[in-house]
Design an enzyme around this catalytic site. Structure first.
Site: not given
Ligand code: ACO
Length: 427
Positions: A304, A361
């Site tokens: 998140h 989720d």
């Molecule tokens: N699985 C694997 N790696 C992940 C995940 C995940 N679910 N979430 C984050 N990371 C990693 C990223 O690859 C990134 O790695 P890096 O630093 O090596 O590049 C690091 O963790 C930081 O992640 P970001 O994508 O930069 O974080 P951001 O805050 O931009 O994204 C998000 C947040 C979109 C929710 C992300 O965690 C994600 O894609 N989660 C999976 C989808 C999801 O569950 N979405 C629902 C969120 S809640 C909602 O919207 C209702």
């Protein structure tokens, strides 16, 4: 005492005021930056940018706190109803008994759908995703219900019309996709019971409204009702800032919510679990795919932007999952998989180092399955729940004298000036 920070650019010192929120959060007010220095800030995804002052929702991502208008999410989930929570978010205070009754009367009055709107459904291809249909239908409401007067009482009716009709439209989309007769809303039923009845009466035979399911749906929608400046809410505010009508702004929010990185994650989680269940992938493979920087796959339902600890909504959702499965005496094979995935990820150094925890989720799909909601309706369920939050945020935005049309800047990295070459001379 007012606080300031100093910024030195090209030897010139700029004094910028600090804004402090009611829970001690601080922001540097950079509104004079470009005019004074010619510089802009660079913050893709707005991770460090506050775009508004807001009195609606407070989150502390480090401590796992979520409050609507100051009231903890745990108390609302335990004691409130979705309609009461919607009132709290939109009006800014908990309703009196009389206000709550009046709200319920309006929600009942507004629940039928314009007959001509129903024709739209018949013309969608049978496998059309209900989120696409919902977004189009909400936008169409502007044409069918054009009376958007600038009087507060009338606007309140518009909010309730939206909350009431989104429920009818969503249930109708589901029934038509099954080729089933539409069930009309019943004035004797409360908001959540009505939805369940419109969805399942005649599809589940015999269908009896179950009080525990009604309560679970209330909790599900309360947990989704607002989450401050997330992707879809920002879409509502940005689109609304052009002074478009509320229906179009909300329709933009629905489209933004659909994506698998946002509200569409609930459907993506169940698709992922089903793939593991059907032996398409093991838990170990799923975790390694999610960790592979060259693979776009993610562990859906994990991570998140704001929460760097357990999402408080995920904790409540997980509890609900246990209660509902015990009640229905159903053994959902996906539950074991989701638990195994959670345990593996929480003990994996990649997820630990990046502070990735289950979000709302991760367990919501299992809860919705226990309620009998089909997978392609999951994100619609989220949208119905989030609607009061979008309305509250839109309302706050249009009334805020500080707000301007959303129009960010960019750092241009394209070609410098080049001469136009006519097509025949290009070689
Ligand atoms: N699985 C694997 N790696 C992940 C995940 C995940 N679910 N979430 C984050 N990371 C990693 C990223 O690859 C990134 O790695 P890096 O630093 O090596 O590049 C690091 O963790 C930081 O992640 P970001 O994508 O930069 O974080 P951001 O805050 O931009 O994204 C998000 C947040 C979109 C929710 C992300 O965690 C994600 O894609 N989660 C999976 C989808 C999801 O569950 N979405 C629902 C969120 S809640 C909602 O919207 C209702």
């Amino acid at each position: 005492m007012k606080e300031f920070v100093k910024l030195v650019i090209d030897g010139k010192e700029l004094t910028l005021p600090v804004i402090e929120g009611s829970e001690g959060e601080k922001a540097i007010d950079i509104r004079s930056l470009r005019q004074e220095t010619g510089y802009i800030t660079f913050d893709p995804g707005f991770g460090n940018s506050g775009t508004c002052r807001s009195t609606i929702t407070y989150m502390d991502g480090e401590k796992g706190i979520l409050r609507y208008r100051g009231v903890p999410i745990e108390q609302l989930a335990e004691q409130s109803t979705f309609v009461e929570t919607a009132f709290l978010l939109i009006a800014g205070h908990l309703p009196s008994r009389e206000e709550l009754t009046r709200t319920s009367v309006y929600l009942n009055d507004f629940s039928p759908l314009h007959e001509n709107m129903k024709a739209f459904y018949q013309n969608y291809p049978p496998k059309a995703h209900p989120m696409g249909i919902l977004s189009a239908m909400v936008n169409a409401m502007r044409s069918f219900y054009p009376e958007l007067l600038d009087i507060e009482e009338d606007m309140n009716k518009t909010y309730l019309r939206l909350i009431s009709k989104i429920r009818t439209m969503s249930a109708m989309a589901y029934r038509i996709s099954l080729g089933e007769k539409v069930v009309y809303p019943r004035p004797d039923l409360c908001y959540c019971a009505n939805f369940l009845n419109m969805m399942f009466d005649g599809v589940v035979v015999p269908y009896r409204i179950d009080d525990d399911m009604v309560r679970a749906l209330n909790v599900f929608w309360i947990l989704h009702a607002d989450h401050e400046q997330n992707c879809s809410t920002t879409a509502v505010r940005v689109v609304g800032s052009g002074k478009v009508n509320i229906y179009s702004a909300i329709s933009a929010g629905i489209s933004a919510l659909w994506g698998p990185l946002h509200g569409g994650a609930n459907q993506a989680v169940v698709n992922m679990l089903e793939e593991i269940h059907k032996d398409g992938m093991t838990v170990k493979e799923c975790i390694s795919k999610a960790k592979d920087p060259n693979d776009p796959f993610r562990l859906y339902g994990f991570g998140h932007r704001v929460y760097k600890t357990h999402d408080p909504r995920a904790k409540i959702m997980k509890k609900m999952c246990d209660i509902l499965l015990a009640k229905t005496k159903r053994k959902d094979p996906l539950l074991d998989i989701v638990q195994k995935l959670e345990e593996t990820a929480l003990n994996d150094s990649y997820f630990k180092e990046k502070n990735l925890y289950p979000n709302v989720d991760f367990y919501s799909g299992i809860v919705l399955r226990a309620m009998g909601i089909p997978t392609n309706m999951f994100t619609v369920m989220f949208a119905i729940g989030r609607l009061p939050g979008w309305i509250a945020q839109w309302k706050e935005d249009v009334a805020d004298p500080e707000m301007r049309i959303s129009r960010p800047r960019q750092v241009y990295t394209g070609n410098q000036l080049q001469e136009y070459i006519p097509v025949d001379d290009r070689g």
